[in-house]
Write a protein that holds these residues in place. Sequence first.
Motif, mmCIF file in Angstrom:
data_model
loop_
_atom_site.group_PDB
_atom_site.id
_atom_site.type_symbol
_atom_site.label_atom_id
_atom_site.label_comp_id
_atom_site.label_asym_id
_atom_site.label_seq_id
_atom_site.Cartn_x
_atom_site.Cartn_y
_atom_site.Cartn_z
ATOM 1 N N GLU A 15 0.837 -1.213 0.000
ATOM 2 C CA GLU A 15 0.000 0.000 0.000
ATOM 3 C C GLU A 15 0.870 1.261 0.000
ATOM 4 O O GLU A 15 0.593 2.227 -0.732
ATOM 5 C CB GLU A 15 -0.913 -0.003 1.226
ATOM 6 C CG GLU A 15 -2.023 -1.037 1.144
ATOM 7 C CD GLU A 15 -2.770 -1.185 2.463
ATOM 8 O OE1 GLU A 15 -2.334 -0.560 3.461
ATOM 9 O OE2 GLU A 15 -3.771 -1.923 2.507
ATOM 10 N N GLN A 16 1.914 1.235 0.807
ATOM 11 C CA GLN A 16 2.819 2.382 0.862
ATOM 12 C C GLN A 16 3.555 2.557 -0.468
ATOM 13 O O GLN A 16 3.787 3.679 -0.925
ATOM 14 C CB GLN A 16 3.817 2.201 2.003
ATOM 15 C CG GLN A 16 4.784 3.373 2.170
ATOM 16 C CD GLN A 16 5.769 3.141 3.297
ATOM 17 O OE1 GLN A 16 5.633 2.189 4.072
ATOM 18 N NE2 GLN A 16 6.773 3.995 3.388
ATOM 19 N N SER A 29 1.221 4.120 -3.002
ATOM 20 C CA SER A 29 1.015 5.527 -2.647
ATOM 21 C C SER A 29 2.235 6.382 -2.998
ATOM 22 O O SER A 29 2.103 7.487 -3.548
ATOM 23 C CB SER A 29 0.707 5.639 -1.154
ATOM 24 O OG SER A 29 0.597 6.989 -0.762
ATOM 25 N N SER A 30 3.440 5.880 -2.696
ATOM 26 C CA SER A 30 4.665 6.651 -2.963
ATOM 27 C C SER A 30 4.913 6.812 -4.455
ATOM 28 O O SER A 30 5.358 7.858 -4.913
ATOM 29 C CB SER A 30 5.860 5.980 -2.295
ATOM 30 O OG SER A 30 6.060 4.678 -2.820
ATOM 31 N N HIS A 47 2.571 6.852 -6.742
ATOM 32 C CA HIS A 47 1.530 7.740 -7.263
ATOM 33 C C HIS A 47 1.885 9.208 -7.036
ATOM 34 O O HIS A 47 1.524 10.080 -7.831
ATOM 35 C CB HIS A 47 0.185 7.419 -6.588
ATOM 36 C CG HIS A 47 -0.975 8.176 -7.167
ATOM 37 N ND1 HIS A 47 -1.468 7.925 -8.432
ATOM 38 C CD2 HIS A 47 -1.737 9.189 -6.663
ATOM 39 C CE1 HIS A 47 -2.478 8.740 -8.684
ATOM 40 N NE2 HIS A 47 -2.672 9.527 -7.626
ATOM 41 N N SER A 48 2.616 9.471 -5.933
ATOM 42 C CA SER A 48 2.961 10.855 -5.602
ATOM 43 C C SER A 48 4.366 11.258 -6.070
ATOM 44 O O SER A 48 4.808 12.368 -5.808
ATOM 45 C CB SER A 48 2.865 11.065 -4.082
ATOM 46 O OG SER A 48 3.745 10.185 -3.398
ATOM 47 N N GLN A 67 1.299 4.688 -12.858
ATOM 48 C CA GLN A 67 0.855 3.892 -11.721
ATOM 49 C C GLN A 67 1.157 2.429 -12.003
ATOM 50 O O GLN A 67 1.490 2.072 -13.140
ATOM 51 C CB GLN A 67 -0.646 4.096 -11.477
ATOM 52 C CG GLN A 67 -1.502 3.812 -12.695
ATOM 53 C CD GLN A 67 -2.924 4.318 -12.564
ATOM 54 O OE1 GLN A 67 -3.189 5.304 -11.871
ATOM 55 N NE2 GLN A 67 -3.858 3.642 -13.228
ATOM 56 N N ASN A 122 -3.842 0.168 -10.797
ATOM 57 C CA ASN A 122 -3.390 1.033 -9.704
ATOM 58 C C ASN A 122 -3.778 0.443 -8.339
ATOM 59 O O ASN A 122 -4.226 1.173 -7.429
ATOM 60 C CB ASN A 122 -3.965 2.440 -9.854
ATOM 61 C CG ASN A 122 -3.271 3.433 -8.920
ATOM 62 O OD1 ASN A 122 -2.083 3.293 -8.610
ATOM 63 N ND2 ASN A 122 -4.001 4.407 -8.440
ATOM 64 N N GLN A 123 -3.601 -0.856 -8.180
ATOM 65 C CA GLN A 123 -3.934 -1.527 -6.923
ATOM 66 C C GLN A 123 -3.201 -2.854 -6.871
ATOM 67 O O GLN A 123 -2.509 -3.237 -7.817
ATOM 68 C CB GLN A 123 -5.443 -1.753 -6.797
ATOM 69 C CG GLN A 123 -6.018 -2.573 -7.960
ATOM 70 C CD GLN A 123 -7.517 -2.693 -7.882
ATOM 71 O OE1 GLN A 123 -8.026 -3.404 -7.004
ATOM 72 N NE2 GLN A 123 -8.220 -1.977 -8.759
#
Length: 376
Positions: free
Chosen positions: A322-323, A326-327, A329-330, A338, A371-372
């Motif tokens: 999950e991290q 998220s990282s 994506h940003s 993604q 994206n998952q």
Amino acid sequence: MEIYVNSTIITAVLFIGFLFTLIMVGAYGFTHKRDSTLNRFFLAKCLQITAVSLMVFRGDIPDVLSIWLANIALYAGTSLEVAALVNLQGFLRPKMRLIYIYVTIVGIMGFSILFIFYNTEPIRIAYYSFLTAILLSPVCLVGFRSSSLLMKVVGLLYGVGVIFSIVRGFSSFFIPIQSFTLYNPGVLQLVVLLSFYVLSNLMNLAFLLLMKEKVDRELVILANQDDLTGILNRRAFTRSAEDLVRHNKKGMQHSFLLFDVDHFKQINDTYGHLAGDQVLQDMTTTIQGQLTDKDLFGRYGGDEFAILLVDKGIEASNRFTEQLISSLHSTKSIVPYQVSIGITTFETSTLEELYACCDEALYEAKKAGRNQFKRW
């Protein structure tokens, strides 16, 4: 019993040793013309051969050649040789290179002043010996810091050269010049010349061995590292992962992640392949910052990557994934991107089974909207 030795003969033998080294380095450098380290060492040997050639004819040619020019050539050659060795280990930074240039220039100027105004042999010997000790010192420090056993031995060898130079420098003030000069037959002359001969040839051999060690190290990197991203290639990753899976301790869980960049072909078609390469490089750099030293990270090919999280069960690997999403994506990249991830946690399995399971989970993640991550 007194031991008499002809200094011209020993100097000539030293010349032959330098010459053979020059021939070997030149033959190797013929196919490695762009290697700056090899070029420095080759030039160093040329200067040292020039110096020894002039020393052989001392007394038959003017002192400005046999003393001044010979010592300057020998000093410059030593400087280049040390620079080549330090550069071989990756320690010759621009600032250090500049300092070495200054030290070499100042040393040559100082010797020239001594030769013009204070041309006595004890002063020349002391000055040159202390200057040589300063030049050789960086190799000792590099050898101490290096992880290579061979380089540590080389550092120790140059340490002997530093001690020898310092002792010779101080001795020139206390031992009568007629006993100390290298051109006066005697026991001391024999010890000094033979020591110089042995050290010089050992240093030449050490450089050639270090060059081979460097080439071997580069071959290992080429065989195990992905060219674009710098992480493990498929062959190296699967070999390391299979070994870890095969010897896994009972009760210890690991997690295997398989992922790729969503719509990567579209990124290449829209922004170009250079942009696609930059995306992969940015992605691997971001992910590497989140891995431990024990984890494995490799590129299977194209935009497909794999991670083996060591000693991370279901909950820990979920948090990590999950991290990671998220990282990424940003991340500030030239192209937004993604990833989709398939993940499985195991205690005993084979790498083929893990890959098949994660590949199926990755397919499910893409079907679910990308994206998952999906767990098998």
